[in-house]
Design a protein around this motif. Structure first.
Motif, short mmCIF file in Angstrom:
data_model
loop_
_atom_site.label_atom_id
_atom_site.label_comp_id
_atom_site.label_asym_id
_atom_site.label_seq_id
_atom_site.Cartn_x
_atom_site.Cartn_y
_atom_site.Cartn_z
N GLN A 125 -0.73 -6.72 -31.92
CA GLN A 125 0.13 -6.96 -33.06
C GLN A 125 -0.49 -7.96 -34.03
O GLN A 125 -0.38 -7.82 -35.24
N ARG A 126 -1.14 -9.00 -33.50
CA ARG A 126 -1.77 -10.00 -34.36
C ARG A 126 -2.88 -9.35 -35.19
O ARG A 126 -3.00 -9.59 -36.38
N ARG A 127 -3.69 -8.50 -34.51
CA ARG A 127 -4.78 -7.83 -35.25
C ARG A 127 -4.22 -6.94 -36.34
O ARG A 127 -4.73 -6.90 -37.46
N ARG A 132 -3.19 -6.36 -42.34
CA ARG A 132 -2.24 -5.93 -43.37
C ARG A 132 -1.72 -7.06 -44.27
O ARG A 132 -1.15 -6.78 -45.31
N LEU A 133 -1.84 -8.30 -43.82
CA LEU A 133 -1.30 -9.40 -44.64
C LEU A 133 -2.24 -9.67 -45.81
O LEU A 133 -3.35 -10.14 -45.63
N ARG A 134 -1.79 -9.32 -46.99
CA ARG A 134 -2.61 -9.57 -48.18
C ARG A 134 -1.82 -10.41 -49.17
O ARG A 134 -0.60 -10.30 -49.24
N ALA A 291 8.82 -17.89 -39.63
CA ALA A 291 7.61 -18.72 -39.60
C ALA A 291 7.11 -19.03 -41.00
O ALA A 291 6.57 -20.10 -41.26
N GLY A 292 7.29 -18.05 -41.91
CA GLY A 292 6.68 -18.20 -43.22
C GLY A 292 7.53 -18.92 -44.24
O GLY A 292 7.02 -19.64 -45.08
N SER A 293 8.86 -18.73 -44.18
CA SER A 293 9.67 -19.28 -45.27
C SER A 293 9.93 -20.76 -45.08
O SER A 293 9.69 -21.56 -45.98
C1 HEM Z 1 2.89 -24.77 -44.89
C2 HEM Z 1 3.10 -23.62 -44.29
C3 HEM Z 1 2.79 -23.34 -42.84
C4 HEM Z 1 2.49 -24.20 -41.82
C5 HEM Z 1 2.37 -25.73 -41.86
C6 HEM Z 1 2.29 -23.39 -40.64
C7 HEM Z 1 1.92 -23.90 -39.40
C8 HEM Z 1 1.76 -23.13 -38.28
C9 HEM Z 1 1.40 -23.64 -36.98
C10 HEM Z 1 1.12 -25.11 -36.67
C11 HEM Z 1 1.35 -22.59 -36.13
C12 HEM Z 1 1.08 -22.64 -34.63
C13 HEM Z 1 -0.38 -22.63 -34.27
C14 HEM Z 1 -0.54 -22.69 -32.77
O1 HEM Z 1 0.26 -22.17 -32.03
O2 HEM Z 1 -1.48 -23.33 -32.31
C15 HEM Z 1 1.69 -21.40 -36.88
C16 HEM Z 1 1.77 -20.15 -36.33
C17 HEM Z 1 2.14 -19.03 -37.03
N1 HEM Z 1 2.39 -18.95 -38.39
FE1 HEM Z 1 2.35 -20.47 -39.69
N2 HEM Z 1 2.49 -22.08 -40.96
C18 HEM Z 1 2.79 -21.99 -42.29
C19 HEM Z 1 3.03 -20.84 -43.03
C20 HEM Z 1 3.09 -19.57 -42.51
C21 HEM Z 1 3.33 -18.36 -43.29
C22 HEM Z 1 3.50 -18.29 -44.80
C23 HEM Z 1 3.37 -17.32 -42.40
C24 HEM Z 1 3.65 -15.87 -42.71
C25 HEM Z 1 2.84 -15.00 -43.04
C26 HEM Z 1 3.13 -17.87 -41.08
C27 HEM Z 1 3.07 -17.14 -39.92
C28 HEM Z 1 2.73 -17.65 -38.68
C29 HEM Z 1 2.68 -16.85 -37.48
C30 HEM Z 1 3.00 -15.35 -37.38
C31 HEM Z 1 2.29 -17.71 -36.44
C32 HEM Z 1 2.09 -17.35 -34.98
C33 HEM Z 1 0.66 -16.93 -34.74
C34 HEM Z 1 0.42 -16.52 -33.30
O3 HEM Z 1 1.19 -16.92 -32.44
O4 HEM Z 1 -0.56 -15.82 -33.04
N3 HEM Z 1 2.96 -19.24 -41.19
N4 HEM Z 1 1.93 -21.74 -38.19
#
Ligand code: HEM
Length: 484
Positions: A125-127, A132-134, A291-293
């Motif tokens: 799913q991550r891949r 797809r995320l553009r 996660a994103g908003s």
């Molecule tokens: C200032 C904005 C953001 C910050 C500070 C932030 C920070 C983080 C951090 C610290 C993690 C965890 C990394 C880890 O587990 O070691 C994470 C995971 C994640 N973030 Fe963000 N994030 C931000 C914006 C976004 C946006 C805009 C998206 C949407 C597209 C997003 C989607 C994700 C996803 C899907 C994960 C999980 C990845 C995984 O488990 O493989 N994040 N983020």
């Protein structure tokens, strides 16, 4: 009969006694109680210190950078400091995510989505998402935001939620090819739900994950009823969006991420197993929405707060904007590489604010050694990014807001391996690119258009936020004076 009662009491006493034992070579930490573990001690400390990341810092003073705890039935290792944090985040054995009642309730009592899954499901799913995320057209969104602010700026404007809908719009454009009016009430309500649910729990999954039986004893007080109601509203919103896509989908012509997912699901329909299912699509939408908003809009609101508190830094950003962008157009992403000061301010805001102070929880997928300690399989790992960003030895004056620390002698941005707002390693944030572009464009467009100050007769807003999964700013108003 008396003998049976006595037997039960003795058996319980023995169970309770053994429940206080720690696993062999588990990291040091405070003693724990049967059943609840360290829950009560942590609550007490959190009450005293105000924030969970300060609790970890306090415990690290007594026990060192790797702290062993138990919450309910879950073993927890809290990781502080750069060396231990980098090691953990780049070790595959710690790449899992916690499981449990709270996490599974979000996703139909299964392990679905991308944020709280691991193994082959997560990898696939991550891949898919990475492909797809553009970046969508964020500049148009930023332009709409300043138009909206211009209409409201005769009076002080509430800025703690000002970025909610436009940040979601840039995410939703990519995910669902759709945008919302900046005054859309239903979406504002949903985003308020996201805000309050991020505040109501923490990265360990909170009370319901540690003691799920509480939902039967105290369904309301434990937060179970609110959780289920909130999830239902989020799912309904996602279901409507997905249904619209299903009825207008054209093979070979994906318009956005939801379309791509539906086409992938169609391709896999004859396979015995596939991770592309209806429930997975709902879970991915929920994950990205949450996660994103929250992270991006909180950072942007804090950025406004810092600019109100540090007007001289605000003026330097505006001077850079005026010299690079000029006054006849709005900033674009192409300007970013020529604006090292603005970039440094955004980096310093992220370092100082720590929107995700304990990152997203990890889990040990097998028994693992860490600096001489044994971390048993299944242990939840909480990495304190806050402790790395606030390390006195490395940063010298971590409490000070000083963007210049991210500018090198050559005047360009200085990259520092101690700066980890998006984590590190294979689980690093999936939306980093989108988040950095969104933050740059929204921040620079607002400052290009307005000077921001504390409204007369309003108190100077506090830089301290609410605690939770993410740190969020407390309500505050700003005076926005259009720049001519
Ligand atoms: C200032 C904005 C953001 C910050 C500070 C932030 C920070 C983080 C951090 C610290 C993690 C965890 C990394 C880890 O587990 O070691 C994470 C995971 C994640 N973030 Fe963000 N994030 C931000 C914006 C976004 C946006 C805009 C998206 C949407 C597209 C997003 C989607 C994700 C996803 C899907 C994960 C999980 C990845 C995984 O488990 O493989 N994040 N983020």
């Amino acid at each position: 009969m008396y003998i049976i009662y006595l037997g039960i009491v003795i058996a319980l006493a023995v169970l309770i006694y053994f429940d206080t034992f720690k696993p062999h070579r588990f990291p040091p930490g405070p003693k724990w109680l049967p059943l609840v573990g360290n829950y009560l001690q942590l609550q007490k400390l959190r009450h005293r210190l105000g924030y969970l990341h300060l609790v970890w810092d306090d415990l690290a003073l007594s026990y060192g950078p790797i702290i062993g705890l138990r919450l309910g039935n879950n073993l927890i290792a809290v990781i502080c400091g750069k060396e231990a944090a980098s090691t953990v985040l780049s070790t595959d054995a710690f790449d899992g995510r916690p499981d449990g009642f709270f996490f599974q309730t979000r996703t139909f009592n299964k392990r679905l989505g991308v944020v709280f899954t691991d193994g082959t499901h997560w990898l696939e799913q991550r891949r898919f998402l990475q492909r797809r995320l553009r970046d969508p057209d964020i500049a148009a969104e930023a332009c709409d935001l300043v138009d909206d602010l211009a209409k409201r700026c005769q009076h002080p404007v509430p800025m703690h939620t000002a970025f909610d809908i436009c940040v979601l719009n840039s995410l939703w454009a990519m995910l669902a090819g759709k945008r919302f009016a900046l005054n859309d009430h239903r979406l504002s309500e949903l985003l308020n739900i996201v805000h309050s649910s991020f505040r109501a729990t923490d990265m360990s999954g909170g009370l319901l994950n540690q003691m799920p039986y509480l939902r039967f004893i105290a369904p309301r007080a434990s937060g179970y009823i609110t959780l289920v109601n909130n999830l239902q509203r989020m799912w309904n919103f996602m279901k409507e969006t997905i249904h619209e896509h299903e009825t207008t989908l054209t093979a070979g012509c994906p318009r956005d991420l939801i379309d791509s997912f539906l086409l992938e699901k169609e391709e896999d329909k004859n396979k015995a197993t596939s991770s592309f299912t209806d429930e997975q699509l709902l879970s991915v939408c929920l994950d990205l929405f949450m996660a994103g908003s929250e992270t991006t809009s909180n950072t942007l609101s804090f950025a406004i707060l810092y600019m109100m508190r540090y007007p001289e830094i605000q003026q330097k950003v505006q001077a850079e904007l005026d010299s690079v962008v000029g006054r006849t157009r709005l900033p674009s992403l192409a300007d970013r590489s020529m604006m090292p000061y603005t970039e440094a301010v955004l980096m310093e805001i992220q370092r100082r604010v720590n929107t995700a102070p304990t990152s997203v929880a990890h889990r040990a997928v097998c028994d693992t050694e860490l600096f001489g300690y044994k971390i048993p399989k299944g242990t939840t790992i909480l990495v304190s990014i806050w402790s790395v960003h606030m390390d006195k030895q490395h940063w010298g004056d971590p409490e000070n807001f000083r963007p210049d620390r991210f500018i090198g002698k050559d005047g360009k941005n200085k990259h520092d391996t101690w700066f980890l707002p998006f984590g590190l390693g294979r689980r690093r944030c999936l939306g980093e690119g989108l988040a950095r572009s969104t933050m740059f464009l929204f921040f620079s467009t607002v400052l290009h258009s307005f000077s921001i100050s504390v409204p007369a007769a309003h108190p100077v807003p506090s830089l301290d936020g609410y605690d939770g999964v993410t740190l969020s700013p407390k309500p505050f108003y700003a005076t926005l004076t259009p720049r001519l």
